[in-house]
Structure formats: structure tokens, C-alpha cells
Write a protein that holds these residues in place. Structure first.
Motif, PDB file in Angstrom:
ATOM      1  N   GLN A  23       3.848  16.929   2.143  1.00 13.51           N
ATOM      2  CA  GLN A  23       3.351  15.566   2.049  1.00 13.51           C
ATOM      3  C   GLN A  23       4.484  14.571   2.197  1.00 13.51           C
ATOM      4  N   VAL A  24       4.270  13.584   3.058  1.00 13.59           N
ATOM      5  CA  VAL A  24       5.235  12.506   3.265  1.00 13.59           C
ATOM      6  C   VAL A  24       4.575  11.202   2.820  1.00 13.59           C
ATOM      7  N   ILE A  25       5.290  10.459   1.997  1.00 16.04           N
ATOM      8  CA  ILE A  25       4.799   9.186   1.463  1.00 16.04           C
ATOM      9  C   ILE A  25       5.418   8.036   2.252  1.00 16.04           C
ATOM     10  N   ALA A  26       4.563   7.073   2.639  1.00 17.00           N
ATOM     11  CA  ALA A  26       5.039   5.833   3.248  1.00 17.00           C
ATOM     12  C   ALA A  26       4.594   4.677   2.363  1.00 17.00           C
ATOM     13  N   ARG A  27       5.562   3.881   1.931  1.00 22.43           N
ATOM     14  CA  ARG A  27       5.268   2.684   1.131  1.00 22.43           C
ATOM     15  C   ARG A  27       5.401   1.481   2.066  1.00 22.43           C
ATOM     16  N   VAL A  28       4.363   0.651   2.100  1.00 22.50           N
ATOM     17  CA  VAL A  28       4.280  -0.414   3.093  1.00 22.50           C
ATOM     18  C   VAL A  28       3.969  -1.728   2.395  1.00 22.50           C
ATOM     19  N   ALA A  33       0.856  -1.187   0.000  1.00 19.50           N
ATOM     20  CA  ALA A  33       0.000   0.000   0.000  1.00 19.50           C
ATOM     21  C   ALA A  33       0.888   1.231   0.000  1.00 19.50           C
ATOM     22  N   VAL A  34       0.297   2.355  -0.394  1.00 17.19           N
ATOM     23  CA  VAL A  34       0.961   3.649  -0.287  1.00 17.19           C
ATOM     24  C   VAL A  34       0.097   4.541   0.585  1.00 17.19           C
ATOM     25  N   MET A  35       0.738   5.185   1.562  1.00 18.46           N
ATOM     26  CA  MET A  35       0.051   6.153   2.408  1.00 18.46           C
ATOM     27  C   MET A  35       0.660   7.531   2.159  1.00 18.46           C
ATOM     28  N   GLY A  92       6.577  -0.119  -5.955  1.00 16.64           N
ATOM     29  CA  GLY A  92       7.768   0.417  -6.592  1.00 16.64           C
ATOM     30  C   GLY A  92       7.930   1.896  -6.339  1.00 16.64           C
ATOM     31  N   GLU A  93       8.221   2.635  -7.388  1.00 13.98           N
ATOM     32  CA  GLU A  93       8.371   4.086  -7.289  1.00 13.98           C
ATOM     33  C   GLU A  93       7.163   4.831  -7.841  1.00 13.98           C
ATOM     34  N   ALA A  94       6.066   4.104  -8.052  1.00 18.49           N
ATOM     35  CA  ALA A  94       4.872   4.737  -8.610  1.00 18.49           C
ATOM     36  C   ALA A  94       4.339   5.804  -7.673  1.00 18.49           C
ATOM     37  N   SER A  95       3.730   6.817  -8.234  1.00 14.72           N
ATOM     38  CA  SER A  95       3.163   7.890  -7.426  1.00 14.72           C
ATOM     39  C   SER A  95       1.911   7.393  -6.712  1.00 14.72           C
ATOM     40  N   ARG A 134       8.767   2.135   4.138  1.00 15.42           N
ATOM     41  CA  ARG A 134       9.810   2.974   3.552  1.00 15.42           C
ATOM     42  C   ARG A 134       9.233   4.362   3.267  1.00 15.42           C
ATOM     43  N   PHE A 135       9.872   5.380   3.857  1.00 14.27           N
ATOM     44  CA  PHE A 135       9.417   6.764   3.704  1.00 14.27           C
ATOM     45  C   PHE A 135      10.195   7.455   2.592  1.00 14.27           C
ATOM     46  N   ASP A 136       9.589   8.456   1.959  1.00 13.92           N
ATOM     47  CA  ASP A 136      10.289   9.217   0.929  1.00 13.92           C
ATOM     48  C   ASP A 136      11.019  10.419   1.523  1.00 13.92           C
TER      49      ASP A 136
END
Length: 774
Positions: free
Chosen positions: A260-265, A155-157, A283-286, A210-212
């Protein structure tokens, strides 16, 4: 007001102006009609569905949901709650069975916030967007907007922060054993072992976040409830990991307003390395790309059934129910870097090749959910059946309730129905047919040593007396016996298909065991002692005891395979129909002495105002369609519409009882199409009353079933006539063989019942004691 009042006005205007035709209805994409909050206004005392808003892909391995309940609470989200404690990865199919492998993320502002009480935030449904593919909410206490979009295993948050030097995200791995480790200034890994039972000792859900944006600090503790303002985090000086009963981490950022902070989980039940592999799903998708992919997937799956010619409320209810019907069972398999399909076995703890699905209870879902998969999504059920074969190989049992391994819940041996229906409809992979037949036969004569509801509890009595006695200390004995008899019929059908004549004959005799519990005096099913006498005293209104979450008025009709035989016991079809009428006529009285309190299923029956008919629980849900077997199909048509119109709404209180893993929703989907699988493992569906002017089923085999009912409306409940592929069809059933490769059904609906149609012997659906499957 008629459905098309506005359209009618437009038509008149166009006619007055000399327009050539009436404007056509424009449908939205199907996912736009879905209300994920349907059924969330529930609690222990009264169920309006017992659901939560699942942000997920269809049949996805992981779901996500806002968590309003405390850690470990089966009601993870309730509509009446005012605060959110986190955004939880959940695998929970039902509040009663609870969750496993869960962990949560929560964006926060301010010091501390490691425990769930201090980090929770007020929210409002007015600032909440809940869709299958996207969730967004404003967390008022932190001045943060949180958004979420899913893939199957990741998921992406996206968190939009205020200006603050104390912004952060809490990662809660929950109690009962967990670990969290800092890998670098962007990455957190860990695992949680929290489960509600039924898994091997080595069970883990490994996760990676993983945070951006690099975090400037991290706090770790294994005792968040003891962490006080100003005290030191409870981990070694300079440590990067914490392991214990309840691991929690908080990562810190300094943010400017609107940042905005992105978390990929992602997570894995196999290993930390596989969790990183699963993270490649995002992946690196928005964030927008992940959201749009999820939206497209939902439209693809929901678009397998296109409906038109209904009201907006009917579209919302239909697609919300279809959404619920394609969540469970969920995938429990993963895909390696080399593309191999593998799964962690929740039965023996090994990592093995092949499919695995879990999180379903067959006592509920054999009735309509699995028949819906066979009809609309057979390729999905082919994978599920392959997974059931693996469950048998890995544990020696077919699951009856899996979450993720064998769980002790409900009764019966209804895996036989789920397996048999798929085999008989040609959906099961050929290489698994013999294995699954062996599994069904084996399950007749044993009980799981740790989970007594897996296998057949009381099989020793059933196989000798033909029923499980009332007085031998086995509760719900009538329910078990009736379901075992039906399950034996299911296995017999497969035995016939495979040329196992001796097995089939024995099983066909056992399928008549339902007769042993019929009491001619009351014309109802009744507990029977080992010496052959019936239980006394006896009240047909007594819930539980000899029955499962119901009474004799409900369970008497659980002879799915032989309604004609049941009618004969009752004195014929007219007497059978009068007994069915009585269910709706007798008042909603009840006897709760077995439980000692009024369970929520009783309350739901009472408030429905349909006599003793209890649609909110599964044992009664096929009863309406039994009028087809009595030659009075107009009553099935009346009651099917009545239940659809009165007991379902695309609202938080939209169900009349437990939704239960898609079963109650699948009832609505089938009924809205105009037919229902009273007897899975037969090749027939009982006819009802279609809800829409048109529905098209796009089977994933490529075949199309077109169902037309021109001029259909709320005041036209009754089938005047029906054609199948252009030919008149007077029967009260539809054969699977005539639907599987595509069909054209055309209903002519009317306001008054047609008491001439569907009354002849040849019009009645299959019953084991009267006819062969056609």
C-alpha cells in the motif's frame, strides 16, 4: 405491503409469549443511509439528477470524485460508464457550469499511461464503495485498489498495488495552463489554472502531493497526448519541472503484491505555501483516522435531523437528499498558520481577510436550500452571508451564480431573497446587515459589465414600465419581471426592519408589478410589449422565450409573496384552485419551437405523468403548496406525498430532473418534515404532509423542533388535526417565531381528507395584498 409487516409479526409473537412490549426500531447512523450515487445516471439528453459522487466534508472547499468523463466534460462521473480515468479534485456544482481548479491522480501499472486514454481502467459498481467520507474501487486493468478519504482542503489516498516493477501514479494538472515540479523523491507540487470563466487573470489552484514511499523515477510532459511508447518525455534533460498547456507527471515505484502506498494531497487558491499549510489537515494521521474523522463529521451534520418511523427506502432517500443539501455552497476560505481566516477573491484577485463561499446558483437555491440552512444550520449561513458581504465589497455586485466568481447563468436577482431571509431571521452578522442592504438596493439598478445575468438585465424598463417588455430583445422577460417583483418585496421587508420607510413604500409598490403581466383572457402570465399590448401569438405550452426553462403554466405561479393577489386576478380562490388543478390535468404537451429541440426538462415533465407539472425544474416546485393559500390544504398534502413517493429514489436514477446544488434535495427534506418555505423572507412555512412518524430538528442554536405523527403510514396522507406546543392549530402555515426557539408539533394523520380544517380566512398563509407577516 405495510412498512412494519416484519415488526408486526414480531409483535404478535411477543404478545403470544406474554412479552411486555414491542421491540423498538433501531436506527443506523445517518450517514449509513446515504447513497452518493443517487442522481448519477444522467446525461445531456435526460437528467436523473446530474450529480456525481462527492467524497467530501459538508461545505468543504474541495470535493473528490472518480472521473469517468474526458477532461473538461461536465459529466465528470456517469453511472453507466465502464472506465475510470482518475480521481479528480473537483469544484463543479453543476455539469452546465463545469469545473475549475481541477487536477487528478490515477494509480497505474505499466509503461507510459500519461494520457487519459491509455491510463483509464475498467471498473464495476460491484467492486465500488461510494460513501460521503470514503470511496474505494478496484481498477481491473491495473490490478490496483484505490481508496480515498477527505478533509475540507486535503485528502488521503491509499493505493494497493500488485507485484510490479512498473507501478506508479499519474498526476494530471489538466490543460489550459499548468505546472508540475518535483521537490524531492516523495513530493510533487504544482498548479492548475483550468477554469470555465469568471475568474481574475492570476487565478491558480496550487497543489501538493506527498507520498509515504520514495519514487524511483519521475516522468514529466506538457503534451501527454503526444507521448508515445519508447519516446523521451518532453522536458529538458535532468529537469525537475514542466510548465505549459497541459502538465502531467508520472512517479514510479517497484511494488510487491498487496503493498500500500499513501498519497497525501492538499491545495490552495492562495499560494503554494498555503497548500502546504492545508496539508496539515491530514498531517501524519493514518488513512483510517482521516476516514473515521470524516465519517464522524458527516454523522454530526446529518444527525441535525433525526427521523424514525419510516421505511428503509425512505431513510435512504431522506438522508441522501440531506447529504446533497449540505454540499453547496462550498467554503472558499482558508486558514493561515496563525489561525487567520482569509480568502483569495474570485472577484478581484486579491488575498483578503474574512469568509467566502461559492459554487451556487441562487435562481435554484433561494427556494428551499437557503431556507433549510437558516432553519437547521444558521451558523453556517451566517458565514455565507458574511462572504456575500465580502463579494459585494470586492466586486460591487452580489453574485447570482458564482463558480467561483460571477458567472453568466440563469436569470433574476434572487440574491435579494437569500440575503433578506437571513437578515429577517436574525442570522446575518450584525456588522454586515447595512452593507448587504446597500448591496441589494444597488443591484436593482445596474448590470454587471461582463456578466449580464448579474444585477438586473432590463432594469431600465422594469423601473419605468413595471415589467421587462417582450419585444425589446431581452429574452426570458416574463421570468425576469416576476422574479424582480418578488425580489423587490424581499428588499422592502428588510427596509421596513431597518426603518427605511421611503424605500420600503417604493419597493412595496414595485412588488405588485407581477400584475402587469397577467393576461385576464387566459388567466396566465404572458409576455407584454413596450406599448402595453400582449405578445401574439401566445401558447401557454411554449417553453423558453418569455420564460426560463418552463412555460406559462409553470411561471404563472411565481408570485411567492402574494398568492392571494394572484387568486384575485384569476377570479377568486376557487378559480385559483381550479387553475392549479388544471396544471395536473392538462396533458404533458409542449412547444419547443424557441429552443428548436426538446430540452431535457421537457422530457422529464413528460415522463413524470403529472400533466404539465414539472417538478424536475425549480420554477414549479412550490406550486403544490399553493393549495394552502386557496383553503384546500388536503390537495397540497396529497400532491406532496405523491411527488415524494413517485419522483424520488435513493438510486442512480433517483431524481426527476436536475438536482441543482441542493435545491431539489432540500425540497424533499422540507416536504418529508411536513412543511415548505413557499415565500422565503416571510416568517411562515406552508404545511404539507409529514412522511415519518417522528422527526427531530436539532438547530445548531441548541433549540429542538419535534415533529410527531404517530401511526403515520403511506395510506395516511392527510392531516386530520395538528397541535403546536400542545394547542390546537388549524392554520395552513407554521410561523418562524414559533419554531426558532423550539417547538412540539403533533400531527394526527388519516386516510381521508379533512375538508373542514384550514379553510377559514385566518388559516391561510401570508400574502402581501391581504395580510401582514404574523
Amino acid at each position: 405491503m405495510k412498512r412494519y409487516a416484519f415488526s408486526a409479526v414480531l409483535a404478535l409473537l411477543f404478545t403470544a409469549c406474554g412479552a411486555a412490549s414491542q421491540p423498538q426500531e433501531k436506527m443506523l447512523p445517518p450517514v449509513d443511509y446515504v447513497t452518493t450515487l443517487m442522481g448519477t445516471q444522467s446525461d445531456y439528453a435526460f437528467s436523473a439528477g446530474n450529480t456525481y459522487p462527492a467524497i467530501a466534508l459538508p461545505w468543504g472547499m474541495n470535493f473528490w470524485t472518480p472521473q469517468t468523463g474526458k477532461m473538461g466534460d461536465g459529466w465528470t462521473y456517469t453511472y453507466g460508464a465502464h472506465t475510470i480515468r482518475g480521481f479528480k479534485q473537483t469544484h463543479q456544482p453543476s455539469p452546465w457550469i463545469n469545473d475549475y481548479g481541477q487536477f487528478a491522480l490515477m494509480p497505474v501499472r505499466g509503461k507510459d499511461k500519461l494520457d487519459e486514454e491509455s491510463r483509464q481502467s475498467w471498473f464495476s459498481h460491484q467492486s465500488e464503495t461510494a460513501r460521503p467520507y470514503y470511496y474505494s474501487v478496484y481498477l481491473a486493468d491495473h490490478d490496483i485498489r484505490a481508496e480515498l478519504a477527505p478533509t475540507e482542503r486535503a485528502a488521503v489516498m491509499r493505493f494497493t498495488f500488485p507485484e510490479s516493477a512498473e507501478s506508479g501514479v499519474v498526476i494530471d494538472a489538466f490543460d489550459r495552463g499548468s505546472r508540475i515540479e518535483t521537490v524531492d523523491d516523495r513530493t510533487i507540487v504544482g498548479y492548475t489554472t483550468r477554469n470555465s470563466g469568471g475568474v481574475p487573470e492570476n487565478f491558480r489552484n496550487w497543489f501538493v502531493v506527498r507520498f509515504d514511499k520514495p519514487f524511483t523515477a519521475v516522468e514529466l510532459t506538457d503534451r501527454p497526448a503526444r507521448y508515445k511508447a519508447g519516446s523521451r518525455p518532453l522536458y529538458p534533460e535532468g529537469g525537475k519541472a514542466v510548465e505549459g498547456n497541459h502538465a502531467v507527471a508520472k512517479v514510479h515505484f517497484a511494488t510487491v503484491r498487496g503493498e500500500q502506498v499513501i498519497a497525501r494531497v492538499a491545495s490552495s487558491f492562495i499560494s503554494a505555501e498555503q497548500a502546504l499549510q492545508n496539508l496539515k489537515e491530514v498531517g501524519e494521521a493514518s488513512f483510517e483516522e482521516i476516514r473515521d474523522r470524516a465519517e464522524a463529521r458527516w454523522n454530526e451534520v446529518l444527525g441535525a435531523i433525526e427521523v424514525s418511523g419510516g421505511s428503509l427506502d425512505e431513510y435512504r432517500t431522506f438522508y441522501s437528499c440531506l447529504y446533497r443539501s449540505v454540499l453547496f455552497p462550498r467554503k472558499f476560505y482558508e486558514i493561515t498558520a496563525s489561525g487567520e481566516i482569509v480568502h483569495y477573491s474570485p472577484y478581484n484577485g486579491e488575498v483578503l481577510p474574512g469568509y467566502m463561499y461559492t459554487d451556487t446558483g441562487f435562481w435554484d437555491t433561494f427556494r428551499a436550500l437557503f431556507p433549510l440552512l437558516n432553519l437547521v444550520y444558521p451558523s453556517v449561513n451566517a458565514e455565507i452571508q458574511a462572504g456575500l458581504a465580502n463579494a459585494w465589497r470586492e466586486s460591487g455586485f452580489l453574485p447570482e451564480w458564482a463558480s467561483p466568481g460571477h458567472r453568466g447563468c440563469m436569470v433574476g436577482n434572487n440574491s435579494a431573497s437569500v440575503v433578506a431571509d437571513a437578515i429577517l431571521k436574525g442570522i446575518t452578522p450584525e456588522e454586515d446587515v447595512e452593507t448587504l442592504y446597500e448591496a441589494m438596493m444597488s443591484g436593482r439598478d445596474k448590470v454587471h459589465p461582463e456578466v449580464s445575468s448579474t444585477g438586473r438585465l432590463g432594469h431600465e424598463y422594469y423601473n419605468t414600465l413595471g415589467y421587462v417588455p417582450y419585444n425589446v430583445g431581452i429574452n426570458e422577460n416574463v421570468a425576469r419581471s416576476l422574479e424582480y417583483a418578488y425580489d423587490d418585496w424581499c428588499i422592502a421587508r428588510v427596509a421596513r426592519k431597518l426603518g427605511r420607510g421611503e424605500d420600503a413604500a417604493k419597493l412595496e409598490r414595485a412588488a405588485m408589478n407581477y400584475r402587469n403581466l397577467f393576461d385576464a383572457e387566459t388567466r396566465l402570465m404572458r409576455g407584454r410589449n413596450a406599448d402595453g399590448t400582449f405578445q401574439t401569438p401566445f401558447s401557454p405550452y411554449k417553453w423558453g422565450d418569455a420564460f426560463t426553462e418552463g412555460n406559462s403554466w409553470h411561471y404563472t405561479w411565481s408570485v411567492f409573496h402574494d398568492p392571494e393577489g394572484l387568486a384575485t386576478l384569476m377570479g377568486g380562490r376557487e378559480a385559483f384552485a381550479r387553475m392549479l388543478d388544471s396544471v395536473f390535468v392538462v396533458p404533458p404537451v409542449y412547444d419547443d419551437s424557441y429552443y428548436g429541440f426538446r430540452i431535457h426538462e421537457i422530457t422529464e415533465m413528460q415522463v413524470a405523468d403529472m400533466g404539465n407539472y414539472a417538478h424536475g425544474n425549480q420554477p414549479a416546485q412550490h406550486m403544490i403548496y399553493l393549495y394552502d393559500y386557496a383553503g384546500q390544504p388536503w390537495k397540497a398534502q396529497w400532491w406532496a406525498r405523491e411527488v415524494m413517493d413517485r419522483l424520488y429514489r435513493a438510486q442512480p436514477d433517483g431524481y426527476c430532473g436536475d438536482e441543482d446544488n441542493g435545491q431539489t434535495s432540500a425540497w424533499y427534506v422540507f416536504s418529508a418534515l411536513g412543511f415548505y418555505p413557499v415565500c422565503p423572507a416571510s416568517d411562515e412555512y406552508a404545511l404539507g404532509s409529514p412522511l415519518f412518524e417522528k422527526a427531530v430538528i436539532h438547530r445548531d442554536t441548541g433549540a429542538e423542533i419535534v415533529i410527531s405523527a404517530p401511526g403515520n403510514a403511506p395510506d395516511k396522507r392527510y392531516v386530520g388535526s395538528l397541535t403546536l406546543d400542545g394547542k390546537p392549530w388549524t392554520h395552513n402555515f407554521l410561523p418562524w417565531a414559533d419554531l426558532a426557539d423550539g417547538a412540539d408539533l403533533r400531527f394526527m394523520m388519516q386516510a381521508e381528507p379533512n375538508r373542514e380544517r384550514g379553510t377559514q380566512e385566518e388559516d391561510l398563509p401570508y400574502s402581501a395584498s391581504r395580510s401582514q407577516c404574523r
